[in-house]
Design an enzyme around this catalytic site. Structure first.
Site, PDB file in Angstrom:
ATOM      1  CG  ASN A 144      -1.685   1.229   1.476  1.00  0.00           C
ATOM      2  OD1 ASN A 144      -1.775   2.074   0.589  1.00  0.00           O
ATOM      3  ND2 ASN A 144      -2.268   1.352   2.663  1.00  0.00           N
ATOM      4  CE  LYS A 155      -0.072   3.173   4.861  1.00  0.00           C
ATOM      5  NZ  LYS A 155       0.061   3.251   6.303  1.00  0.00           N
ATOM      6  CG  HIS A 169      -5.655   1.696   5.505  1.00  0.00           C
ATOM      7  ND1 HIS A 169      -5.241   2.641   6.414  1.00  0.00           N
ATOM      8  CD2 HIS A 169      -4.603   0.872   5.302  1.00  0.00           C
ATOM      9  CE1 HIS A 169      -3.976   2.390   6.743  1.00  0.00           C
ATOM     10  NE2 HIS A 169      -3.569   1.318   6.074  1.00  0.00           N
ATOM     11  CD  GLU A 187      -2.784   5.358   7.050  1.00  0.00           C
ATOM     12  OE1 GLU A 187      -2.782   5.435   5.806  1.00  0.00           O
ATOM     13  OE2 GLU A 187      -1.836   4.881   7.701  1.00  0.00           O
ATOM     14  CD  GLU A 229      -3.079  -2.712   7.521  1.00  0.00           C
ATOM     15  OE1 GLU A 229      -1.991  -2.917   6.970  1.00  0.00           O
ATOM     16  OE2 GLU A 229      -3.753  -1.697   7.329  1.00  0.00           O
ATOM     17  N   GLY A 252       2.989   2.101  10.745  1.00  0.00           N
ATOM     18  CA  GLY A 252       3.950   3.191  10.579  1.00  0.00           C
ATOM     19  C   GLY A 252       4.729   3.543  11.834  1.00  0.00           C
ATOM     20  CB  SER A 261       5.708  -1.940  11.852  1.00  0.00           C
ATOM     21  OG  SER A 261       5.357  -0.587  12.145  1.00  0.00           O
TER      22      SER A 261
HETATM   23  P1  PGA Z   1       3.208   0.212   7.497  1.00  0.00           P
HETATM   24  O1  PGA Z   1       1.693   0.412   6.987  1.00  0.00           O
HETATM   25  O2  PGA Z   1       3.708  -1.071   6.880  1.00  0.00           O
HETATM   26  O3  PGA Z   1       3.939   1.417   6.996  1.00  0.00           O
HETATM   27  O4  PGA Z   1       3.165   0.112   8.982  1.00  0.00           O
HETATM   28  C1  PGA Z   1       0.822  -0.673   6.860  1.00  0.00           C
HETATM   29  C2  PGA Z   1      -0.507  -0.226   6.334  1.00  0.00           C
HETATM   30  O5  PGA Z   1      -1.014   0.838   6.731  1.00  0.00           O
HETATM   31  O6  PGA Z   1      -1.108  -0.930   5.494  1.00  0.00           O
END
Ligand code: PGA
Length: 247
Positions: free
Chosen positions: A9, A11, A91, A93, A161, A167, A207
């Site tokens: 992803n 983003k 997601h 976010e 997740e 992140g 992560s």
């Molecule tokens: P990350 O994000 O691997 O940067 O922690 C994962 C995600 O939001 O899908």
């Protein structure tokens, strides 16, 4: 054997120059590569599908309606029209910054299916839920609220997740990952029956890095990963794909 999937992803990262990373990733795929999906920003979808080769392309979101006065949104049919085959829905976010509810996410998954896309449906608990020992309640509620009836092993992938792991560089212990993934598997089997419930791929996200991927993939009910930061560079994502292929 369930499908194994390594999904990236991107983003809101990457302009057309980032397409060279897709080409680089193609060159680094192991011969026995599992399914690999890259979800670039929407403006790159058309070009990404042209350069992706064996890599599947997905969008990061879609609207639940087919068309209409929804400025700035894209429909699932528009995503499919680019040649993409996946779309991430729900997601964290989007759930937090765009106030998407479980019902919104369910409608988006149904819109994705109607357009012939596979939905990568995300669920995960916040830190305060984890600390209050409410993780499984939250996950159970998100599953029943955002996963529509009509799920199949080809139209849906579920990504667990934990929000606090996205992140941040913080990763749950393997036991914590196993607990949640086993719980999700059991819920899917109860609701959709043994065959479908057992066949839906479950991804871990938050992560995931080349250094921890092999450990995470040891869990029986982890069928792959949804990777943010470490999917931006082919040199980081390729070893994660290789670790999945070996798992
Ligand atoms: P990350 O994000 O691997 O940067 O922690 C994962 C995600 O939001 O899908």
């Amino acid at each position: 054997m369930r499908r194994k999937i390594a999904a990236g992803n991107w983003k809101m990262n990457g302009t057309s120059a980032a397409l060279t990373e897709l080409e680089a990733l193609r060159a680094l795929l192991p011969p026995d590569a599992p399914e690999v999906v890259i979800c670039p920003p929407a403006p790159l979808l058309f070009r990404a599908t042209e350069t992706a080769g064996p890599i599947a392309i997905g969008a990061q979101d879609c609207h639940m309606q087919d068309a209409g006065a929804f400025t700035g949104d894209i429909s699932a049919a528009m995503v499919a029209d680019t040649g993409a085959s996946y779309v991430i829905v729900g997601h964290s976010e989007r759930r937090s910054a765009h106030e998407e509810s479980n019902a919104n996410v369910r409608d988006k998954a149904e819109a994705a299916w109607a357009a012939g896309l596979t939905a990568i449906l995300c669920i995960g608990e916040a830190l305060e839920d984890r600390e209050a020992d409410n993780t499984l309640d939250i996950i159970g509620g998100q599953l029943s609220g955002s996963l529509p009836d009509g799920v199949s092993a080809t139209n849906t992938v579920i990504a667990y997740e934990p929000i606090w792991a996205i992140g941040t560089g913080k990763v749950p212990t393997l036991d914590q990952i196993i607990e949640v993934h086993d719980f999700i598997r059991a819920r899917l089997i109860t609701r959709f029956g043994q065959d479908i419930g057992d066949a839906i791929p479950l991804l871990y996200g938050g992560s995931v890095k080349p250094e921890n991927a092999a450990t995470i993939f040891r869990a029986d009910n982890v069928d792959g990963a949804l990777v943010g930061g470490a999917s931006l560079k082919a040199a980081d994502f390729a070893p994660i794909i290789t670790a999945l292929a070996k798992s």
